[in-house]
Design an enzyme around this catalytic site. Structure first.
Site, short mmCIF file in Angstrom:
data_model
loop_
_atom_site.label_atom_id
_atom_site.label_comp_id
_atom_site.label_asym_id
_atom_site.label_seq_id
_atom_site.Cartn_x
_atom_site.Cartn_y
_atom_site.Cartn_z
N ASN A 1 34.62 28.71 40.52
CA ASN A 1 35.45 28.20 41.61
C ASN A 1 36.56 29.19 41.93
OD1 ASN A 1 38.17 25.96 41.81
ND2 ASN A 1 36.71 26.23 43.45
N SER A 2 36.79 29.43 43.22
CA SER A 2 37.88 30.27 43.70
C SER A 2 37.81 31.65 43.05
CB SER A 2 39.22 29.57 43.46
OG SER A 2 40.22 30.07 44.30
N SER A 3 38.85 32.08 42.33
CA SER A 3 38.81 33.41 41.72
C SER A 3 37.79 33.48 40.59
CB SER A 3 40.19 33.82 41.19
OG SER A 3 40.57 33.05 40.07
#
Length: 243
Positions: free
Chosen positions: A75-77
């Site tokens: 998720n995300s980074s």
């Protein structure tokens, strides 16, 4: 199937707590490692910690647990970490799932894939509040405002759980470039799951996924953190990938 879930900056393996029982109830193994310097491993934070260490964190879990046919979810980074792990050990991976995550090219860092006008603010926060090597938040406002207004997590019970557990992230997580050079890794099947969180960069990744061979594109009506706000809907999507 075996899921290895990779959390983003500031979080820890704890953030998947609502999702993991839903996947395990369907007979799947689930691993939720915490990256060095975060969560219960916050005491290990140091200036030298960066993306390379975080890639090794996940790769070591896969290697030492002898995991194969792994579905990696980032998720995300966490998409940066996942990309590095896949490049390092593609023979262990069955599928990559980018959950509202960044999809870097070879040699890109998080600072390269975020909007260019964001970088000065992040660097200023590192200098002002992070001793020159920790990023306390992704923007100057306090965490509660960011989590509720930007990430759209609004339930009090969720905020009471999340806010005390967020930790500054070693800035190397953002500065170090990812390696994406292994031809075998480039052949791995990939899925992009896009939430309703407004973000032009993630919209571009989702659009590219829908137009690129080897990719699937899915949507979920949720916040940027569906494992917290919409775990049942996310579990259904991840089980579909495993199927």
């Amino acid at each position: 199937m075996i899921y290895v879930l990779i959390h983003p900056a500031w979080f820890g393996g704890w953030c998947w707590k609502k999702l993991t029982p839903l996947l395990r109830a369907q007979g799947h193994e689930v691993f939720t490692p915490t990256l060095t310097g975060l969560g219960e491993r916050a005491h290990l934070a140091r200036p030298e910690v960066g993306l390379e260490v975080h890639v090794r964190d996940i790769a070591n879990v896969i290697e030492y647990e002898d995991l194969r046919n792994v579905i990696l979810v980032g998720n995300s980074s966490g998409g940066m970490v996942m990309t590095g792990v896949a490049d390092h050990m593609p023979e262990r991976i069955a599928h990559l799932v980018f959950l509202d995550a960044f999809v870097p090219s070879d040699g890109q860092s998080m600072l390269d894939v975020i909007a260019p006008d964001r970088r000065p603010a992040l660097e200023a926060l590192v200098q002002k509040e992070g001793g020159g090597w920790l990023l306390p938040r992704f923007a100057p406002p306090p965490w509660k405002q960011l989590v509720t207004e930007t990430w759209r997590v609004t339930e009090d019970v969720d905020l009471d759980w999340i806010l005390p557990r967020l930790r500054p992230t070693p800035f190397g997580h953002f500065k170090e470039p990812v390696k994406r050079r292994n031809p075998a890794a480039e052949k791995l099947p990939r899925t992009y799951i896009r939430t309703q969180w407004p973000h032009p960069g993630l919209d571009r990744y989702a659009r590219a996924a829908s137009e690129t061979a080897g990719w699937q594109s899915r949507r979920i009506a949720s916040s940027h953190l569906p494992y917290i706000t919409h775990p049942n809907e996310l579990a259904s999507l991840l089980l579909e990938v495993a199927g």
